[in-house]
Design an enzyme around this catalytic site. Structure first.
Site, PDB file in Angstrom:
ATOM      1  CB  VAL A 500      35.252  48.358  41.738  1.00  0.00           C
ATOM      2  CG1 VAL A 500      33.802  48.804  41.792  1.00  0.00           C
ATOM      3  CG2 VAL A 500      36.125  49.498  41.232  1.00  0.00           C
ATOM      4  CD  GLU A 501      30.097  46.937  43.283  1.00  0.00           C
ATOM      5  OE1 GLU A 501      29.818  46.737  44.478  1.00  0.00           O
ATOM      6  OE2 GLU A 501      29.404  47.594  42.523  1.00  0.00           O
ATOM      7  N   GLY A 502      34.402  45.654  46.632  1.00  0.00           N
ATOM      8  CA  GLY A 502      35.131  44.769  47.525  1.00  0.00           C
ATOM      9  C   GLY A 502      36.430  44.366  46.860  1.00  0.00           C
TER      10      GLY A 502
END
Length: 816
Positions: A500-502
């Protein structure tokens, strides 16, 4: 005259030593160029240099001291050469937005090579206020109690009363200001809620986390129009509107700039500006149940209706989920974890221009909005989630190690179990230090994009290691699913946060150092901008400032290495002092080597991801170590915490050591590669920052973890621990208490066996024979039997009849 000749003949070594000492002092302190010039002239004079040499040196010095001369004769040609050779990286528009997003915080100190520890050690180390603590102990505790994780996994849904509590207590509105009906709580409370829910039920933690992370509320608070805030925020706060935010696409994951979702601006028949949207998104949490969808897309204005050209850029808008053209009829199944996650599409969905977050002024600002807001997820939600899982594993693994017996002893007494236990304890201590320290900066207004990337990557990775160690310790108890199993759900859900988030690979190799090197360096970004803008005056200032920075850190790194940091001036005392010295040494070496790499690789450095990844490791472990020092100091240098502190710091410094070794073995510097991979590497290996925690320290940590004490509760503060002993964790904690109370009685029996007062075998009847022989009392025998029964019950695993087994694993369809 005779005296000078005699001095020159007999004391040349004194001149040499004086020169070395002066260079060391001036370089270490980073003094100005004119002082270097004076020093050079003095040394040359006393070294017997002729007038011609002195005159040449004086002329050169005057050129560099005189700014107009230096710019015209030296800086301008250098600027031209650097531009032609591409020695400095270029920065695209999207990269510039990412670099400028947020702020540089204490990570800048560590990148400087000369950390200001007074600033690091006085940065906020927050705690919850009374109102926030009451919220955590009240509604959040109540929510944890009513959500049985096994039932959630089996039924694929939360109980209705849980949804009612979320709405009533506004758990979706923790970040929304009170003026709009939200709770307006701090980042610290937001993190504490996610941590506690994660320690109880991962799907519930995710469900509460997402609306309080990157999403419509976050974007509206910072960028929305007043009309948008007034309309949406109160409804988001009380869950009248459930939000989702859609960024990821099949061909655009971590690379948000590659999104293909498109909006075309047009003018309707009544003259209103409208946007026709088409998109295909996936991995969107809450998308299937959301009422309002935040959407990132590329806006196209073919008729230039806004006067900003055909391609204004990435834009964010709020779309009603029931708008015609939206398709939401499918669900993802993320590793079986039952939180709502889904793809959805939009085909010719038409919305007014006012749907853009920020209205017309928000057009084309979506990339900046995303870059500035993603830090919330990285710095608050995901580290809290990782730590919630870590504290749960800490509780489960340590208690299991104390109550599970093999060969007549608790398995926690075996060295093979102590190793993973110590990692769990040490990592948890370090992770909590980094989480709290980072939140202190965020709550004080910092938006440190590099630091939040660090804690997102390393806390989720350390959390993954903790889960794997917990699985190994529990063995068969960890793999048999059912209401007694406290590890399976954590094991299955753990990889999700990694993506998540990269994805973590991208976070480590690109964001932390690839962007952080330019962002955190005291000179590099301004130098690059000056070169791109052909600003000679600014380039002259930044280029020579950069040269001075390199010289200072070259000398500092050598002096600190030679003295193992003892030349540092430190504002700390006691156990932390030795570690601060070594972080100072690491900081100077890191800053110098980073400049060497930037100079040698130039614009290609960001493509050398194995190199940037190792720099990221060193940079991050310096931050994690600094946060751990801050925790130890802020909590009063507790002597009972020393094993945790020492284990964490020795591990951090060993990771720094490994990072440098990897760099020195792989970094290519024209003309110097042989030296870096040969003498520099072996000198570094012989003079290490750290060799890792000792077995003795690990033993101390593992022993403390298995003692039911106030300290053990502090180490797992914020995790949900049920008092009901019919629940799995409550049962395990009760067994730990019994096992601890029985230790003294067992010690009496062992002493009787050693003294031959009592036969050692068979072990199964030993307690009864000890009682018959008068070694233990009736009360002590009862305690042993109660402890034995409690421990036996705690290590049982679930088994189902065939009908129950089939029912448990038949996934029910959940209505969207």
């Amino acid at each position: 005259m005779q005296d000078w000749v005699l001095y020159g003949e007999l004391a040349w070594w004194q001149v040499t030593l004086g020169a070395v000492a002066a260079v060391a002092v001036l370089g270490y302190t980073g003094t100005r160029f004119w002082l270097w010039s004076v020093l050079a002239l003095i040394l040359l004079y006393f070294g017997g240099a002729g007038l011609t040499v002195l005159a040449v040196v004086l002329a050169v010095a005057l050129v560099f001291v005189s700014l107009p001369l230096r710019r015209a004769l030296v800086t301008r040609p250098i600027m031209a050469i650097i531009g032609r050779m591409g020695l400095l990286p270029t920065i695209s528009d999207t990269e510039e937005v990412a670099i400028k997003a947020g702020t540089v915080w204490v990570e800048g100190e560590l990148f400087s090579g000369r950390p200001a520890w007074k600033r690091i050690l006085t940065s906020a180390y927050p705690r919850l206020n009374a109102e926030e603590q009451a919220f955590l102990d009240g509604p959040v505790e109540e929510l944890c109690a009513m959500v049985d994780e096994w039932h959630v996994w089996v039924n694929r849904r939360f109980p209705e009363e849980a949804w009612q509590l979320i709405e009533r207590e506004k758990l979706f509105g923790m970040i929304i200001p009170r003026d709009y009906g939200g709770l307006g709580f701090s980042a610290m409370l937001n993190s504490a809620v996610v941590q506690k829910l994660q320690s109880r039920c991962s799907p519930m933690a995710t469900t509460v986390m997402v609306p309080n992370s990157l999403g419509p509320a976050e974007l509206l608070i910072h960028y929305g129009t007043q009309q948008q805030r007034d309309h949406y925020l109160p409804k988001l706060a009380d869950a009248t509107f459930i939000p989702a935010f859609a960024l990821t696409e099949p061909q655009a994951g971590s690379d948000a700039g590659a999104i293909r979702a498109e909006g075309v601006l047009f003018q309707s028949s009544d003259g209103e500006l409208m946007i026709r949207l088409n998109w295909q998104k996936r991995y969107i949490t809450l998308a299937a149940v959301a009422h309002v969808l935040g959407l990132a897309f590329k806006l196209r204005d073919p008729d230039n209706l806004l006067g900003r050209g055909e391609h204004p850029g990435i834009t964010c808008a709020l779309i009603p989920s029931d708008a015609p053209g939206i398709v939401r009829n499918r669900r993802h199944d993320p590793l079986g974890v039952p939180f709502v996650n889904a793809p959805f599409e939009g085909h010719d969905v038409t919305v007014p221009l006012e749907a853009v977050i920020g209205g017309a002024d928000g057009v084309g600002r979506g990339w900046r909005m995303l870059m500035e807001s993603l830090a919330a997820g990285r710095g608050i939600s995901l580290p809290a989630s990782a730590l919630g899982s870590a504290k749960r594993v800490f509780l489960v693994a340590s208690a299991h190690a104390a109550v599970r017996r093999q060969f007549g002893l608790p398995i926690g007494k075996f060295g093979g179990i102590e190793e993973p236990l110590a990692r769990i304890g040490g990592f948890t201590y370090l992770m909590d230090a980094a989480r709290r320290y980072t939140l202190g900066g965020i709550d004080k207004g910092a938006a440190p994009a590099v630091v939040t990337a660090m804690v997102k990557y390393y806390l989720t990775e350390l959390g993954r290691n903790i889960v794997m160690d917990g699985m190994d310790i529990l063995g068969g108890n960890a793999i048999s699913c059912g209401p007694r199993n406290l590890m399976a759900s954590v094991y299955l859900s753990n990889p999700i946060a990694i993506t998540v988030e990269g994805a973590n690979i991208l976070t480590r190799t690109l964001m932390i150092f690839g962007q952080g090197a330019i962002r955190c360096h005291p000179w590099a970004y301004r130098e690059i901008v000056a070169l791109q803008q052909r600003d000679l005056r600014e380039f002259d200032r930044t280029f020579w400032g950069h040269i001075g920075h390199v010289v200072r850190n070259a000398i500092r790194s050598q002096l600190l290495a030679a003295t193992r940091g003892y030349v540092s001036r430190l504002p700390v005392r006691g156990a932390a002092r030795r570690y601060v010295r070594r972080i100072n040494w690491a900081s100077a070496s890191f800053a110098f080597l980073a400049d060497v790499a930037m100079g040698a690789l130039g614009g290609s450095l960001k493509r050398e991801e194995k190199i940037t990844g190792r720099f990221a490791d060193i940079f991050s472990w310096m931050y994690l170590g600094s946060a751990t020092v801050r925790r130890f100091e802020a909590e009063g240098r507790r002597s009972e915490d020393l094993p945790y502190f020492r284990w964490s710091m020795e591990y951090a410094l060993h990771q720094i050591q490994l990072g440098f070794e990897g760099l020195l073995l792989n970094l290519r510097v024209p003309g110097l590669t042989w030296f870096i991979r040969g003498p520099a590497f072996w000198l570094h290996r012989m003079n290490t920052f750290g060799r890792g925690p000792s077995d003795r320290t690990g033993h101390q940590v593992a022993r403390l973890m298995q003692i039911p004490s106030r300290q053990r509760r502090r180490m797992t503060e914020g995790a949900y621990v049920p008092t009901d002993t019919t629940e799995a964790l409550g049962r395990l904690e009760a067994a730990l208490m019994f096992a601890h109370r029985a230790q003294g009685v067992e010690a009496k029996i062992r002493a009787a066996v050693r003294s031959r007062q009592l036969a050692g075998r068979p072990r199964s009847t030993r307690k009864d024979r000890a009682h018959a022989a008068g070694v233990i009392t009736d009360t002590e025998l009862a305690l042993l039997r109660e402890a034995e029964a409690a421990c036996l019950d705690a290590i049982q695993v679930d088994a189902f009849d065939l009908e129950s087994y089939a029912r448990h694993y038949q996934k029910e369809k959940i209505p969207a």
